[in-house]
Enzyme design. Structure first.
Site, PDB file in Angstrom:
ATOM      1  N   THR A 258       0.708  -1.294  -0.002  1.00 27.59           N
ATOM      2  CA  THR A 258      -0.019   0.013   0.085  1.00 27.59           C
ATOM      3  C   THR A 258       0.920   1.278   0.048  1.00 27.59           C
ATOM      4  OG1 THR A 258      -1.644   1.149   1.144  1.00 27.59           O
ATOM      5  CG2 THR A 258      -0.256  -0.181   2.451  1.00 27.59           C
ATOM      6  N   ARG A 259       0.371   2.265  -0.584  1.00 27.53           N
ATOM      7  CA  ARG A 259       0.953   3.586  -0.435  1.00 27.53           C
ATOM      8  C   ARG A 259      -0.030   4.620   0.036  1.00 27.53           C
ATOM      9  NH1 ARG A 259      -0.950   4.607  -5.832  1.00 27.53           N
ATOM     10  NH2 ARG A 259      -1.065   6.685  -5.667  1.00 27.53           N
ATOM     11  N   HIS A 263      -7.909   2.285   5.847  1.00 24.02           N
ATOM     12  CA  HIS A 263      -9.310   2.370   6.383  1.00 24.02           C
ATOM     13  C   HIS A 263     -10.080   1.152   7.009  1.00 24.02           C
ATOM     14  CE1 HIS A 263      -9.109   6.572   5.350  1.00 24.02           C
ATOM     15  NE2 HIS A 263      -8.722   5.980   4.028  1.00 24.02           N
ATOM     16  N   HIS A 266     -10.123  -1.870   4.339  1.00 25.79           N
ATOM     17  CA  HIS A 266      -8.742  -2.448   4.237  1.00 25.79           C
ATOM     18  C   HIS A 266      -8.294  -3.595   5.431  1.00 25.79           C
ATOM     19  CE1 HIS A 266      -8.121   1.481   2.203  1.00 25.79           C
ATOM     20  NE2 HIS A 266      -7.874   0.715   1.256  1.00 25.79           N
ATOM     21  N   ARG A 353      -8.031  -3.617  -7.585  1.00 28.08           N
ATOM     22  CA  ARG A 353      -8.298  -3.043  -9.167  1.00 28.08           C
ATOM     23  C   ARG A 353      -7.358  -1.867  -9.230  1.00 28.08           C
ATOM     24  NH1 ARG A 353     -13.731  -3.699 -10.845  1.00 28.08           N
ATOM     25  NH2 ARG A 353     -13.729  -1.787 -11.903  1.00 28.08           N
ATOM     26  N   ALA A 468       3.436  36.530 -24.022  1.00 24.09           N
ATOM     27  CA  ALA A 468       2.125  36.095 -24.232  1.00 24.09           C
ATOM     28  C   ALA A 468       1.302  36.870 -23.109  1.00 24.09           C
ATOM     29  CB  ALA A 468       2.058  34.471 -24.014  1.00 24.09           C
TER      30      ALA A 468
HETATM   31  P1  ADP Z   1       5.318  37.132 -20.615  1.00 18.75           P
HETATM   32  O1  ADP Z   1       5.524  37.139 -19.005  1.00 18.75           O
HETATM   33  O2  ADP Z   1       4.442  35.950 -21.211  1.00 18.75           O
HETATM   34  O3  ADP Z   1       6.679  36.967 -21.363  1.00 18.75           O
HETATM   35  P2  ADP Z   1       4.514  39.575 -20.117  1.00 18.75           P
HETATM   36  O4  ADP Z   1       3.549  39.807 -19.359  1.00 18.75           O
HETATM   37  O5  ADP Z   1       5.959  40.199 -19.680  1.00 18.75           O
HETATM   38  O6  ADP Z   1       4.777  38.579 -20.892  1.00 18.75           O
HETATM   39  O7  ADP Z   1       4.243  40.777 -21.426  1.00 18.75           O
HETATM   40  C1  ADP Z   1       2.897  41.082 -21.898  1.00 18.75           C
HETATM   41  C2  ADP Z   1       2.831  42.090 -22.769  1.00 18.75           C
HETATM   42  O8  ADP Z   1       1.637  42.130 -23.403  1.00 18.75           O
HETATM   43  C3  ADP Z   1       2.597  43.202 -21.652  1.00 18.75           C
HETATM   44  O9  ADP Z   1       3.411  44.471 -22.182  1.00 18.75           O
HETATM   45  C4  ADP Z   1       1.334  43.444 -21.422  1.00 18.75           C
HETATM   46  O10 ADP Z   1       1.061  45.067 -21.207  1.00 18.75           O
HETATM   47  C5  ADP Z   1       0.672  43.151 -23.088  1.00 18.75           C
HETATM   48  N1  ADP Z   1      -0.732  42.862 -22.975  1.00 18.75           N
HETATM   49  C6  ADP Z   1      -1.422  43.097 -23.623  1.00 18.75           C
HETATM   50  N2  ADP Z   1      -2.769  42.972 -23.506  1.00 18.75           N
HETATM   51  C7  ADP Z   1      -2.596  41.902 -22.453  1.00 18.75           C
HETATM   52  C8  ADP Z   1      -3.352  40.910 -21.858  1.00 18.75           C
HETATM   53  N3  ADP Z   1      -4.707  40.795 -21.902  1.00 18.75           N
HETATM   54  N4  ADP Z   1      -3.110  40.186 -21.008  1.00 18.75           N
HETATM   55  C9  ADP Z   1      -1.671  40.114 -20.527  1.00 18.75           C
HETATM   56  N5  ADP Z   1      -0.711  41.190 -21.117  1.00 18.75           N
HETATM   57  C10 ADP Z   1      -1.076  41.991 -22.116  1.00 18.75           C
END
Ligand code: ADP
Ligand code: ADP
Length: 637
Positions: A258-259, A263, A266, A353, A468
């Protein structure tokens, strides 16, 4: 001192021969057999003689009347060097090149050394490895279902016919290996044949991506076993467990692997199992490497001890801890568990199981069929000498206050049962488990170490291309969580690279190191009940899954910031994309290095249609829904 006294006593007995000397049993030695076998290798070599010598002295502890099933392959492997060679070999080993063992390899070495994997006596060479992988057999034909290898990265010290000192993370030399084979292994082939999948949600498949590309094998001389400071009285080697089981005096031994905490169901099941074969129970929990996210072994062992001491007949149970590094290979793992338990003296194994199941795959489905493990052990049961006792489902009849087999309950009868998920809910809600379900001592220990969900740790892992919106959203979320009374640490990739990961670049290896470092810190934070928010590109799926396993899969929320490359590039807040396009930055994610999109992340969000505030609230709602954050009064409107 105790050891020296024991040695002295043994020498006396040996010198004196059968029953001639008036050696009295030292005070407090109820268990002379066990003490004697601690004196390996002396005692081992002279076992029959020792018994013949001390039996006439009338020591009741040396009963050893009932022979247990022999170890698999006939005898127990023992790789520990004789005591008199210890100092010389230790001095010699100190001058050898070193190989640092992973936690997994340390566990493997310990069980190889004490014969738990008998007849295997080394990390597998190529022939054994191939046949085990493809046919579940060692080259000589014995069953062995799981490859047990020592993977290493190529290094100047790894040369044929050279010796290397195997060290643990603390730098202690555990063994000397004479390198007799060095060979390459194929990840995809091993993953598919042994685990039946290449899915990176399988914890071992994910871990294997970080293993060295070469396997080494050779003669092992073990200087010392890894030292354990916890529950020492329960850490029995196969020979020690056998001595204790022989003392109990039952030829049939039922092992229970067992890990998890046990109860009442068991308890009933194991009691019924030993009744059905007129035998004793080897309660054999795994305390080596289980799944991160499992209840920690300190807590579990406290519950097993409470149960064994208070609720079982002491003449019919042996509780021993198994420092096994599990592979979660499902059916193959179950066969391995049976083989290992045979070496500890058991001739029955309870298999339920989903035995040794790795959880769900990337599509949310189980990796193996629920009865696959039982069936595979049954297929090999005769050859292994270990019979399968199926783990039958028991239900509680509240009217009669007893447990019965689910299949024998009349349809109209009122029954009660609690699923594993419901147990977690009880604990998460801070409620105590009902007495009919869990013994009060066990419930109390579990409650002590298991705070309600809104005080448990969690890791929020943001992944996505550079630009992003990971950092921007994570910053808003951090504030919201602080406002809701949670402790938060933000580990931002760019920031981490200025201290914890300073000096690391963007090669695959460096990136993996960066992510694993962040993962390590996050796992610690989570273990201590905090929220770790991590925001790094983390472009590789395998590494992200590895971190998921480091933290514990039920404490890990993967958040995919799904912003298309064109949008990130257009934002180009740091001017990086422009440089990458001009070739001034090499291996730039999305431009000249891959980004592997998450498969089924817990959360995906869009930064084009939603602001950082909206997305942060979206994540907060998810956490509230999961009980990880308690919505404060002010936010109830
Ligand atoms: P990561 O950490 O993914 O590299 P950052 O957060 O440092 O990205 O950069 C994202 C850039 O995109 C920022 O300059 C931010 O102001 C811009 N941006 C524009 N719209 C959005 C949004 N909806 N959400 C987050 N960042 C946004
Ligand atoms: P990783 O997961 O790749 O270690 P980090 O988030 O720690 O990611 O670091 C990524 C940040 O480093 C990016 O946002 C970017 O500003 C910068 N960077 C510098 N060189 C690269 C590169 N070759 N690929 C991706 N990002 C890079």
């Amino acid at each position: 001192m105790r050891l020296l006294a024991a040695l002295e006593f043994l020498r006396h007995s040996l010198r004196a021969g059968a029953g001639e000397v008036p050696v009295s049993k030292p005070a407090g030695w109820k268990n002379i057999g066990l003490v004697a076998f601690d004196l390996l290798p002396l005692a081992r070599d002279y076992r029959p003689f020792v018994l013949a010598s001390i039996q006439p002295l009338g020591l009741e502890a040396v009963k050893m009347t009932v022979p247990l099933i022999a170890p698999y392959g006939g005898s127990l492997v023992d790789l520990r060097i004789p005591i008199e060679r210890f100092e010389d070999l230790k001095a010699h080993a100190g001058n050898l090149p070193s190989l640092l063992l992973s936690e997994r390899s340390v566990c493997d070495l310990e069980l190889l050394a004490t014969g738990a994997f008998s007849p295997l006596d080394r990390f597998m060479g190529k022939e054994d490895y191939r046949r085990v992988r493809d046919e579940m057999r060692l080259a000589r034909g014995c069953l062995f279902p799981v490859p047990l290898t020592l993977p290493v990265d190529p290094a100047p010290a790894i040369k044929l016919d050279r010796q290397v000192a195997l060290r643990n993370a603390k730098g202690e030399i555990l063994a000397v290996m004479t390198v007799e084979e060095i060979y390459e292994w194929d990840l995809a082939e091993e993953a598919l044949r042994v685990f039946g999948t290449q899915d990176l949600r399988h914890p071992l498949v994910a871990e294997m991506h970080g293993w060295g590309r070469l396997n080494v094998s050779g003669y092992l001389q073990v200087l010392q076993l890894p030292r354990h400071h916890d529950f020492q009285e329960l850490r029995l080697t196969p020979i020690q467990a056998r001595v204790r089981l022989e003392e109990l005096g039952w030829q049939n031994v039922v092992a229970f692997q067992t890990r998890n905490p046990l109860h009442r169901a068991h308890e009933e099941l194991t009691k019924q199992a030993i009744e059905s074969v007129a035998g004793a129970l080897l309660l054999h929990p795994v305390v080596g490497m289980t799944k991160l996210g499992d209840v920690d072994h300190y807590t579990r062992v406290r519950t097993y001890k409470a149960l064994a001491e208070r609720y079982y007949n002491s003449g019919r149970i042996l509780l021993a801890l198994l420092p096994l590094a599990m592979r979660f290979a499902g059916p193959r793992e179950a066969v391995w568990h049976a083989l290992i338990r045979r070496n500890y003296g058991a001739n029955h194994l309870i298999v339920g199981r989903d035995h040794a199941s790795p959880g769900l795959n990337s599509n949310g489905r189980p990796f193996y069929g629920p009865l696959d493990a039982q069936r595979l052990v049954e297929t090999h049961s005769e050859e292994l000498g270990v019979a399968v006792l199926p783990f039958r489902e028991l239900v509680y009849l509240p009217g009669e206050e007893r447990y019965v087999e689910a299949s024998s309950v009349p349809p109209q009868a009122q029954t009660a049962s609690i699923s594993g998920t419901r147990v977690r809910e009880y604990l998460n809600e801070g409620k105590s488990l009902p007495v009919w379900f869990t013994r009060p001592e066990v419930a109390e220990i579990l409650a002590e170490t298991h705070p309600p969900r809104h005080r448990q740790g969690v890791c929020l892992w943001f992944t996505g291309l550079s630009g992003a919106g990971k950092s921007t959203t994570a910053e808003v979320l951090t504030i919201l969580l602080l406002e809701h009374g949670r402790q938060v640490t933000l580990l931002d990739g760019d920031v981490v690279r200025t201290h914890l990961s300073k000096g690391l670049g963007f090669s695959r290896d460096d990136r993996d190191t960066n992510i694993r470092r962040i993962g390590f810190v996050a796992a610690e934070i989570v273990r201590h009940g905090g929220i770790a928010i991590c925001a790094a590109v983390s472009p590789y799926r395998a590494t992200r899954n590895d971190v998921r396993n480091m933290v514990g899969t039920d404490r890990f929320v993967e958040i995919f910031v799904d912003t298309p490359l064109e949008v990130c590039e257009e934002r180009d807040a740091k001017g990086m994309y422009a440089k990458a396009r001009r070739g001034e930055i090499k291996e730039f994610t999305g431009v000249s290095d891959p980004y592997e999109t998450p498969l089924n992340p817990e959360i995906t969000f869009d930064t084009i249609r939603h602001t950082p505030q909206e997305n942060a609230h979206f994540i907060l709602d998810y956490l509230v829904e999961k009980g990880l954050v308690k919505r404060s009064e002010a936010h109830l409107d």
